[in-house]
Scaffold this active site. Structure first.
Site, PDB file in Angstrom:
ATOM      1  N   ASP A 231     101.536  17.030  -9.681  1.00  0.00           N
ATOM      2  CA  ASP A 231     101.657  16.028 -10.749  1.00  0.00           C
ATOM      3  C   ASP A 231     102.995  16.118 -11.495  1.00  0.00           C
ATOM      4  O   ASP A 231     103.268  15.295 -12.371  1.00  0.00           O
ATOM      5  CB  ASP A 231     100.500  16.177 -11.752  1.00  0.00           C
ATOM      6  CG  ASP A 231      99.170  15.771 -11.150  1.00  0.00           C
ATOM      7  OD1 ASP A 231      99.169  15.153 -10.069  1.00  0.00           O
ATOM      8  OD2 ASP A 231      98.125  16.086 -11.751  1.00  0.00           O
TER       9      ASP A 231
ATOM     10  N   ARG B 209      97.931   4.717 -17.664  1.00  0.00           N
ATOM     11  CA  ARG B 209      96.704   5.377 -17.196  1.00  0.00           C
ATOM     12  C   ARG B 209      96.618   6.804 -17.716  1.00  0.00           C
ATOM     13  O   ARG B 209      95.533   7.334 -17.902  1.00  0.00           O
ATOM     14  CB  ARG B 209      96.690   5.424 -15.659  1.00  0.00           C
ATOM     15  CG  ARG B 209      96.522   4.083 -15.029  1.00  0.00           C
ATOM     16  CD  ARG B 209      96.361   4.229 -13.557  1.00  0.00           C
ATOM     17  NE  ARG B 209      95.122   4.948 -13.292  1.00  0.00           N
ATOM     18  CZ  ARG B 209      94.491   4.926 -12.136  1.00  0.00           C
ATOM     19  NH1 ARG B 209      94.978   4.243 -11.132  1.00  0.00           N
ATOM     20  NH2 ARG B 209      93.383   5.591 -11.958  1.00  0.00           N
TER      21      ARG B 209
ATOM     22  N   ARG C  88      89.774   6.030  -9.172  1.00  0.00           N
ATOM     23  CA  ARG C  88      89.237   6.857  -8.113  1.00  0.00           C
ATOM     24  C   ARG C  88      88.478   8.058  -8.649  1.00  0.00           C
ATOM     25  O   ARG C  88      87.472   8.485  -8.089  1.00  0.00           O
ATOM     26  CB  ARG C  88      90.433   7.317  -7.268  1.00  0.00           C
ATOM     27  CG  ARG C  88      90.043   7.804  -5.954  1.00  0.00           C
ATOM     28  CD  ARG C  88      91.146   8.542  -5.279  1.00  0.00           C
ATOM     29  NE  ARG C  88      90.565   9.249  -4.160  1.00  0.00           N
ATOM     30  CZ  ARG C  88      89.944  10.382  -4.269  1.00  0.00           C
ATOM     31  NH1 ARG C  88      89.863  10.986  -5.426  1.00  0.00           N
ATOM     32  NH2 ARG C  88      89.409  10.937  -3.207  1.00  0.00           N
TER      33      ARG C  88
ATOM     34  N   CYS D 295      94.538   5.736  -1.967  1.00  0.00           N
ATOM     35  CA  CYS D 295      95.307   5.138  -3.069  1.00  0.00           C
ATOM     36  C   CYS D 295      96.777   5.355  -2.770  1.00  0.00           C
ATOM     37  O   CYS D 295      97.111   5.948  -1.745  1.00  0.00           O
ATOM     38  CB  CYS D 295      94.904   5.736  -4.408  1.00  0.00           C
ATOM     39  SG  CYS D 295      95.401   7.442  -4.598  1.00  0.00           S
TER      40      CYS D 295
ATOM     41  N   LYS E 123      94.247  14.323 -19.914  1.00  0.00           N
ATOM     42  CA  LYS E 123      93.511  13.362 -19.078  1.00  0.00           C
ATOM     43  C   LYS E 123      92.583  14.080 -18.090  1.00  0.00           C
ATOM     44  O   LYS E 123      91.393  13.770 -18.009  1.00  0.00           O
ATOM     45  CB  LYS E 123      94.509  12.488 -18.289  1.00  0.00           C
ATOM     46  CG  LYS E 123      93.865  11.673 -17.179  1.00  0.00           C
ATOM     47  CD  LYS E 123      94.838  10.743 -16.490  1.00  0.00           C
ATOM     48  CE  LYS E 123      95.567  11.316 -15.305  1.00  0.00           C
ATOM     49  NZ  LYS E 123      94.754  11.493 -14.075  1.00  0.00           N
ATOM     50  N   ASN E 124      93.140  15.027 -17.341  1.00  0.00           N
ATOM     51  CA  ASN E 124      92.351  15.612 -16.255  1.00  0.00           C
ATOM     52  C   ASN E 124      91.321  16.625 -16.744  1.00  0.00           C
ATOM     53  O   ASN E 124      90.479  17.076 -15.968  1.00  0.00           O
ATOM     54  CB  ASN E 124      93.274  16.208 -15.190  1.00  0.00           C
ATOM     55  CG  ASN E 124      94.004  15.109 -14.430  1.00  0.00           C
ATOM     56  OD1 ASN E 124      93.668  13.926 -14.559  1.00  0.00           O
ATOM     57  ND2 ASN E 124      95.008  15.478 -13.655  1.00  0.00           N
TER      58      ASN E 124
ATOM     59  N   ILE F 156      86.838  12.396   0.453  1.00  0.00           N
ATOM     60  CA  ILE F 156      85.907  13.163  -0.383  1.00  0.00           C
ATOM     61  C   ILE F 156      84.929  13.964   0.484  1.00  0.00           C
ATOM     62  O   ILE F 156      83.809  14.235   0.086  1.00  0.00           O
ATOM     63  CB  ILE F 156      85.156  12.264  -1.400  1.00  0.00           C
ATOM     64  CG1 ILE F 156      84.412  11.109  -0.699  1.00  0.00           C
ATOM     65  CG2 ILE F 156      86.067  11.732  -2.470  1.00  0.00           C
ATOM     66  CD1 ILE F 156      83.368  10.446  -1.594  1.00  0.00           C
ATOM     67  N   ASP F 157      85.399  14.344   1.690  1.00  0.00           N
ATOM     68  CA  ASP F 157      84.506  15.062   2.602  1.00  0.00           C
ATOM     69  C   ASP F 157      84.034  16.406   2.041  1.00  0.00           C
ATOM     70  O   ASP F 157      82.895  16.811   2.247  1.00  0.00           O
ATOM     71  CB  ASP F 157      85.191  15.237   3.980  1.00  0.00           C
ATOM     72  CG  ASP F 157      86.602  15.781   3.881  1.00  0.00           C
ATOM     73  OD1 ASP F 157      87.281  15.511   2.861  1.00  0.00           O
ATOM     74  OD2 ASP F 157      87.048  16.478   4.802  1.00  0.00           O
TER      75      ASP F 157
ATOM     76  N   ARG G  94      93.298  10.748   0.257  1.00  0.00           N
ATOM     77  CA  ARG G  94      92.323  11.281  -0.701  1.00  0.00           C
ATOM     78  C   ARG G  94      90.864  11.134  -0.271  1.00  0.00           C
ATOM     79  O   ARG G  94      90.067  10.463  -0.921  1.00  0.00           O
ATOM     80  CB  ARG G  94      92.550  10.652  -2.081  1.00  0.00           C
ATOM     81  CG  ARG G  94      93.952  10.896  -2.587  1.00  0.00           C
ATOM     82  CD  ARG G  94      94.169  10.395  -3.982  1.00  0.00           C
ATOM     83  NE  ARG G  94      93.746  11.336  -4.998  1.00  0.00           N
ATOM     84  CZ  ARG G  94      93.864  11.131  -6.291  1.00  0.00           C
ATOM     85  NH1 ARG G  94      94.367   9.989  -6.729  1.00  0.00           N
ATOM     86  NH2 ARG G  94      93.481  12.026  -7.170  1.00  0.00           N
TER      87      ARG G  94
END
Ligand code: EPU
Length: 417
Positions: free
Chosen positions: A305, A397, A92, A116, A22-23, A123-124, A121
């Site tokens: 994970d 997912r 996301r 989430c 997936k990732n 995103i800076d 989480r």
């Protein structure tokens, strides 16, 4: 309402082939928009997050279709750089489209993804890196609008080796003018896989898998066919399941290279593990030994994970284990479901103390995120009697068909509607 039903307490034995990652596949699908042409992606998992990404690619003008387990993406008719809000809310990780769309169209408009269930989480790091690459940002009413007169390579220092920020900078840098260096880059195997894809398409990236990645911008990328690697977290989940239930299993389609830390800890729990280039064999005699201390860390450390799945296994260890979750503060939310099996888990801030109990009992639980959901499946397999897991869509997912795979190992598990 669909749910998973497990009759647990049985050992797992057999063979299972591991799905595509997936990732790795999600950033590669984002990267396809940097190519003006047709890309064939082999070993693409049929999971909800991939289905969501396909919807986004279609919404921005791509034509996408399946040929068995290969996904074909035709990006020639891409016609907008606005990512529809509904998809960003659903997934996301759609923010990795930012770098790719900036590279292709010099602009992107996307909803701010927000938090989430696994944590805030932000995103800076992504946004500050973009600003250093001659990209202007405007934020209004939860929308981020980025534009550029031309992306310029630069030296980007990441405060933390964020996977998504590293990917976004790579994607923005591939067609930029000049050289980009990412200092303190994430070293996850999925970053290496993204760079392998991009380099096969003509990009010039060096240093993937190390803490400094260098990208020299090129004019364009070629359409290619690429085969994605298998999913180390799905493999780790099934290894943990066997560690928890006892039994002997062969995982095919994946070697042990990306799972060193996970395998080391499984051996400490008492499992015997053999690895080859394309297989992992695990044997476990049942009740695991406790692990005094596990800390989640960026790769090559122990992956966040895998934290929830290991917690499920340690719920039945012969002694006390400790876990410190360093990456996502919200990942202990799943513990309130795990204790329903009769587990003894105490949480203090980022530290979890797990006092192993001799047996777990089947129960009714609710998945609220992907890996936490997989951990409930493992607990259900270890527990005596019937377990029902609601909200299996969170598990879908990232797992193509967790019931099919575990039935292949002899588990009594099914999805019911
Ligand atoms: N962070 C910031 N600011 C940023 C970016 C990240 O503070 O701008 C923080 C995060 O809040 C977190 C840490 O940095 O505390 C690490 O986040 P990272 O950016 O590395 O994670 P991500 O890119 O959002 C990816 C995976 C996750 C996986 C993490 C860590 C994808 C699509 N997602 O997320 O996968 O847990 O890296 O390895 O690749 C999963 O598959 O279940 C999953 C959540």
């Amino acid at each position: 309402m669909a749910f998973i039903e497990i009759n647990g307490g049985k050992q797992l034995n057999g063979e299972v082939n591991i799905q595509g990652s997936k990732n790795a596949v999600l950033p590669i699908l984002a990267a396809t928009v940097l190519v003006n042409g047709i890309i064939k992606l082999n070993n693409c998992p049929k999971i909800l997050d991939v289905f969501h990404m396909i919807k986004i690619l279609e919404a921005i003008g791509c034509i996408v279709w399946w040929e068995k387990s290969s996904l074909i993406i035709d990006t020639t008719k891409l016609n907008t750089s606005t990512v529809p809000e509904e998809y960003v809310k659903m997934m996301r990780s759609s923010i990795i489209l930012m770098g790719a769309l900036l590279g292709r169209t010099h602009s992107v408009t996307i909803t701010y993804p927000g938090g989430c269930t696994i944590g805030a989480r932000p995103i800076d790091y992504h946004l500050s890196a973009f600003q250093d690459m001659n990209i202007s940002l405007e934020e209004e009413d939860g929308l981020i609008k980025c534009t550029t007169t031309g992306i310029k390579g630069n030296e980007i220092f990441l405060k933390f080796p964020s996977v998504g920020a590293t990917e976004n900078v790579i994607l923005a840098a591939v067609l930029a003018s000049g050289r980009t260096s990412i200092i303190n880059a994430a070293k996850e195997p999925e970053i290496t896989e993204l760079c392998k894809f991009l380099n096969s398409a003509g990009a010039k990236i060096r240093g993937a898998g190390t803490e400094t990645i260098e990208i020299v911008g090129v004019e364009f990328l070629y359409p290619i066919e690429f085969t994605a690697c298998s999913d180390r977290i799905v493999a780790g989940t099934y290894l943990a399941a066997v560690a928890g239930t006892g039994g002997e299993a062969v995982l095919t389609g994946i070697g042990g290279d990306s799972l060193h830390t996970v395998i080391k800890l499984l051996r400490e729990m008492g499992c015997s593990i053999l690895t080859g280039e394309n297989y992992i064999i695990i044997a476990s005699s049942g009740r695991p030994k406790p692990i005094p201390f596990i800390r989640t860390m960026p790769y090559p450390g122990f992956p966040t994970d895998m934290q929830s799945q290991f917690m499920s296994v340690l719920m039945m260890a012969a002694g006390t284990s400790k876990i410190v979750e360093e990456i996502f503060e919200g990942r202990y939310q799943n513990v309130k479901e795990q204790i329903k099996f009769g587990a003894d888990i105490r949480i203090l801030g980022r530290e979890a103390t797990i006092n192993g109990v001799p047996e777990l009992m089947g129960c009714e639980v609710y998945a609220s995120e992907l890996r936490g959901g997989a951990a409930l499946v493992i607990a259900g397999l270890m527990a005596k009697g019937k377990t029902t897991i609601y909200n299996p869509n969170f598990i879908e997912r990232g797992y193509e068909d967790i019931c099919r795979d575990l039935r292949g190992l002899g588990a009594d598990i099914k999805m019911l509607a």
